[in-house]
Motif scaffolding. Structure first.
Motif, PDB file in Angstrom:
ATOM      1  N   ARG A  53       3.132  -0.654   9.447  1.00  0.00           N
ATOM      2  CA  ARG A  53       2.618  -1.760   8.643  1.00  0.00           C
ATOM      3  C   ARG A  53       1.243  -2.256   9.093  1.00  0.00           C
ATOM      4  NH1 ARG A  53       6.521  -3.027  12.049  1.00  0.00           N
ATOM      5  NH2 ARG A  53       6.298  -4.768  13.505  1.00  0.00           N
TER       6      ARG A  53
ATOM      7  N   TYR B 114       7.305  -2.062  -2.778  1.00  0.00           N
ATOM      8  CA  TYR B 114       6.343  -1.722  -1.737  1.00  0.00           C
ATOM      9  C   TYR B 114       6.211  -2.801  -0.679  1.00  0.00           C
ATOM     10  CZ  TYR B 114       4.368   2.034  -4.686  1.00  0.00           C
ATOM     11  OH  TYR B 114       4.160   3.166  -5.426  1.00  0.00           O
ATOM     12  N   THR B 115       5.852  -2.376   0.524  1.00  0.00           N
ATOM     13  CA  THR B 115       5.403  -3.309   1.560  1.00  0.00           C
ATOM     14  C   THR B 115       4.111  -3.985   1.095  1.00  0.00           C
ATOM     15  OG1 THR B 115       6.361  -1.984   3.332  1.00  0.00           O
ATOM     16  CG2 THR B 115       4.552  -3.455   3.931  1.00  0.00           C
ATOM     17  N   LEU B 116       3.993  -5.261   1.355  1.00  0.00           N
ATOM     18  CA  LEU B 116       2.776  -6.018   1.044  1.00  0.00           C
ATOM     19  C   LEU B 116       2.108  -6.434   2.343  1.00  0.00           C
ATOM     20  CD1 LEU B 116       0.911  -7.542  -0.936  1.00  0.00           C
ATOM     21  CD2 LEU B 116       2.461  -9.498  -0.686  1.00  0.00           C
TER      22      LEU B 116
ATOM     23  N   TYR C 272      -2.149   2.030   3.381  1.00  0.00           N
ATOM     24  CA  TYR C 272      -2.121   1.281   2.122  1.00  0.00           C
ATOM     25  C   TYR C 272      -3.099   1.907   1.134  1.00  0.00           C
ATOM     26  CZ  TYR C 272       0.267  -2.356   4.838  1.00  0.00           C
ATOM     27  OH  TYR C 272       1.146  -3.054   5.630  1.00  0.00           O
TER      28      TYR C 272
ATOM     29  N   CYS D 255      -5.399  -8.308  -0.021  1.00  0.00           N
ATOM     30  CA  CYS D 255      -4.004  -7.897  -0.056  1.00  0.00           C
ATOM     31  C   CYS D 255      -3.954  -6.398  -0.355  1.00  0.00           C
ATOM     32  CB  CYS D 255      -3.177  -8.681  -1.067  1.00  0.00           C
ATOM     33  SG  CYS D 255      -3.689  -8.547  -2.785  1.00  0.00           S
TER      34      CYS D 255
ATOM     35  N   ARG E 167       6.609 -13.485  -0.878  1.00  0.00           N
ATOM     36  CA  ARG E 167       6.402 -12.767  -2.137  1.00  0.00           C
ATOM     37  C   ARG E 167       7.443 -13.214  -3.163  1.00  0.00           C
ATOM     38  NH1 ARG E 167       6.682  -6.695  -0.707  1.00  0.00           N
ATOM     39  NH2 ARG E 167       6.332  -6.456  -2.956  1.00  0.00           N
TER      40      ARG E 167
ATOM     41  N   THR F 216      -1.019  -2.866  -0.775  1.00  0.00           N
ATOM     42  CA  THR F 216       0.379  -2.495  -0.932  1.00  0.00           C
ATOM     43  C   THR F 216       0.537  -0.988  -1.052  1.00  0.00           C
ATOM     44  OG1 THR F 216       2.412  -3.105  -2.123  1.00  0.00           O
ATOM     45  CG2 THR F 216       0.472  -2.592  -3.464  1.00  0.00           C
TER      46      THR F 216
ATOM     47  N   ASN G 165       8.860 -11.269  -6.202  1.00  0.00           N
ATOM     48  CA  ASN G 165       8.838 -10.002  -6.926  1.00  0.00           C
ATOM     49  C   ASN G 165       9.013 -10.186  -8.430  1.00  0.00           C
ATOM     50  OD1 ASN G 165       8.349  -8.430  -4.668  1.00  0.00           O
ATOM     51  ND2 ASN G 165      10.520  -8.036  -4.276  1.00  0.00           N
TER      52      ASN G 165
ATOM     53  N   PHE H 172       5.262  -2.491  -7.489  1.00  0.00           N
ATOM     54  CA  PHE H 172       4.909  -3.517  -6.505  1.00  0.00           C
ATOM     55  C   PHE H 172       6.136  -4.052  -5.790  1.00  0.00           C
ATOM     56  CE2 PHE H 172       2.646  -6.840  -4.491  1.00  0.00           C
ATOM     57  CZ  PHE H 172       3.409  -7.990  -4.607  1.00  0.00           C
TER      58      PHE H 172
ATOM     59  N   TRP I  55       9.418  -5.044   1.165  1.00  0.00           N
ATOM     60  CA  TRP I  55       9.569  -5.164  -0.279  1.00  0.00           C
ATOM     61  C   TRP I  55      10.580  -6.240  -0.648  1.00  0.00           C
ATOM     62  CZ3 TRP I  55      14.202  -4.552  -2.774  1.00  0.00           C
ATOM     63  CH2 TRP I  55      15.237  -3.973  -2.033  1.00  0.00           C
TER      64      TRP I  55
END
Length: 125
Positions: A106, A32-34, A112, A96, A72, A98, A74, A29, A53
């Motif tokens: 994005r 990764y891009t969220l 995703y 959400c 975020r 990821t 992390n 997680f 990330w």
């Protein structure tokens, strides 16, 4: 594998605020891009916000810019969507998502692979 669970949705009045959380489990997680997406009844799922990330870059849909903030933590495997100044048109199920999404992609929900179950946000006028 990453599992995502959203929470924090609810029913609010116009102008009020909500904070959505995305709790992640799994090893990657933090790499990764969220993204946050939403889907209103009868409409397609749409991009809301994304964060890299590292948290160094963020992006928002024009409809929420200036009202929503994505962040975020992390270390806690958590993503946050702070929503202020809510409007009835923000009513939707919020998800959400990821993956190791290139930042230039994005906005594309097809990039995703990991999604939460969604949380309902209802804004009454």
């Amino acid at each position: 594998q990453v599992q995502l669970v959203e929470s924090g949705g609810g029913v609010v009045h116009t102008g009020e605020s909500l904070t959505l959380s995305c709790a992640a489990s799994g090893r990657y997680f933090s790499s990764y891009t969220l993204g946050w997406f939403r889907q209103a009844p009868g409409k397609e799922r749409e991009f809301v916000a994304a964060i890299t990330w590292s948290g160094s870059s963020t992006d928002y849909a024009d409809s929420v810019k200036g009202r929503f903030t994505i962040s975020r933590e992390n270390a806690k495997n958590t993503g946050i969507l702070q929503m202020n100044g809510l409007k009835p048109e923000d009513t939707a199920v919020y998800y959400c998502a990821t993956q190791s999404v290139p930042w230039g992609r994005r906005l594309d929900l097809r990039m995703y692979n990991y999604w939460g179950q969604g949380t309902q946000v209802t804004v009454s006028s």
